[in-house]
Design an enzyme around this catalytic site. Structure first.
Site, PDB file in Angstrom:
ATOM      1  N   HIS A 154       0.842  -1.201   0.000  1.00 43.46           N
ATOM      2  CA  HIS A 154       0.000   0.000   0.000  1.00 43.46           C
ATOM      3  C   HIS A 154       0.874   1.248   0.000  1.00 43.46           C
ATOM      4  O   HIS A 154       2.062   1.191   0.293  1.00 43.46           O
ATOM      5  CB  HIS A 154      -0.922   0.015   1.231  1.00 43.46           C
ATOM      6  CG  HIS A 154      -2.105  -0.887   1.091  1.00 43.46           C
ATOM      7  ND1 HIS A 154      -2.070  -2.220   1.417  1.00 43.46           N
ATOM      8  CD2 HIS A 154      -3.366  -0.645   0.646  1.00 43.46           C
ATOM      9  CE1 HIS A 154      -3.250  -2.768   1.180  1.00 43.46           C
ATOM     10  NE2 HIS A 154      -4.060  -1.837   0.718  1.00 43.46           N
ATOM     11  N   LYS A 158      -0.296   4.754   4.688  1.00 44.26           N
ATOM     12  CA  LYS A 158      -1.109   3.772   5.431  1.00 44.26           C
ATOM     13  C   LYS A 158      -0.489   3.531   6.812  1.00 44.26           C
ATOM     14  O   LYS A 158       0.717   3.348   6.931  1.00 44.26           O
ATOM     15  CB  LYS A 158      -1.221   2.463   4.641  1.00 44.26           C
ATOM     16  CG  LYS A 158      -2.181   1.484   5.283  1.00 44.26           C
ATOM     17  CD  LYS A 158      -2.658   0.440   4.304  1.00 44.26           C
ATOM     18  CE  LYS A 158      -3.597  -0.558   4.952  1.00 44.26           C
ATOM     19  NZ  LYS A 158      -4.860   0.050   5.383  1.00 44.26           N
TER      20      LYS A 158
END
Ligand code: NAD
Length: 265
Positions: A154, A158
């Protein structure tokens, strides 16, 4: 079919407004955002870069729930809980994508779902939900000589790891093997770890750039590997899944449904 969007000024909210405007057979019944949001009072269409709709962004959800068949909610947990009450009071169905709900919030949603139909999913992507079903099936079919490893990547912002979707994939694999993920999850490896324990489900987390969400589930045995892979390149997939859920839920009996129900998996 009249669809309302709460949190319509948010990243997901704006995508949802556009998605509803683009869907034939759906009409936008309105949108709300939090009190004090700059969006309140603006036209919903121009807010999302489209032609004017004649609907102004509101901050009082009570009317919106009365005027909608389904309300889609990608906001914050405290708001979602209030919205669920309005939905139950107005016999309006709901699609909930908000994440970070506590066990207490979940209990309130389950209670409301005895009165109205609700679809709730932490990942509304049709592809990811299909992957859950495939992973469960493949894990059940292959058995224990295939080591299961889940790799996810990600964007750099995040804050949690492994991702909720990676953990849900782990749960699907564990369900396929009829074991509990908590008993077999290997979430971090570092240093002299010793050999891999048979039956473990391993996780590896990568972070960087603007990656929306990549997940690979690897089944590795002596002599072969099977890799089931999903890559999200736009958050639009979540909005598309939510609108599909809204279309599906109309006319369903009260109950709490998942995207797997929506997709018939
Ligand atoms: P965001 O911060 O851009 O948007 C949230 C919006 O909710 C904001 O406009 C905010 O003002 C509004 N809001 C807050 N309180 C409100 C209230 N009381 N009434 C009405 N609106 C209110 O966030 P985002 O990136 O759009 O994500 C929203 C939520 O959706 C998060 O929980 C996120 O994790 C989740 N999400 C879920 C999926 C999925 O597939 N289920 C996908 C993406 C994001």
């Amino acid at each position: 079919m009249k669809i309302g969007i709460v949190g319509c000024a948010g990243r997901m909210g704006q995508m949802l407004v556009r998605e509803v405007l683009d869907n034939e057979g759906m009409a936008l019944s309105g949108g709300t955002d939090r009190i004090g949001s700059d969006a309140v009072g603006r036209d919903l269409g121009s807010l999302v870069g489209r032609t004017e709709t004649g609907l102004a962004v509101g901050c009082d959800p009570s009317e919106l729930f009365g005027a909608s068949d389904v309300v889609i909610d990608f906001t914050v947990p405290a708001a979602t809980i209030q919205h669920v009450e309005f939905a139950a009071a107005n016999a309006c169905a709901m699609v909930i994508g908000t994440t970070g709900l506590t066990a207490e919030h979940e209990a309130l949603i389950r209670q409301a779902a005895t009165r109205i139909p609700i679809v709730r999913a932490a990942n509304m992507s049709v592809g990811v939900n299909l992957l859950f079903a495939m992973v469960e099936k493949v894990a059940a079919t292959l058995g224990d000589d295939y080591d299961i490893e889940i790799v996810e990547m990600h964007h750099r912002h995040k804050v949690d790891a492994p991702s909720g979707t990676a953990l849900a994939l782990g749960k699907a694999a564990a369900a396929g093997r009829a074991v509990n993920l908590d008993d077999v999850a290997q979430r971090v490896r570092d240093g002299i770890t010793g050999p891999r324990k048979a039956g473990d489900i391993g996780f590896a987390t990568l972070r960087g750039g603007d990656v929306v969400g990549d997940h690979d589930v690897i089944f590795a045995a002596e002599g072969e590997r099977i890799i089931l892979s999903h890559k999200a390149s736009s958050r639009q997939v979540f909005a598309k899944g939510a609108v599909r859920a809204a279309r599906w839920i109309q006319g369903k009996p009260a109950g709490l449904y998942s995207m797997r129900d929506v997709l018939g998996l």
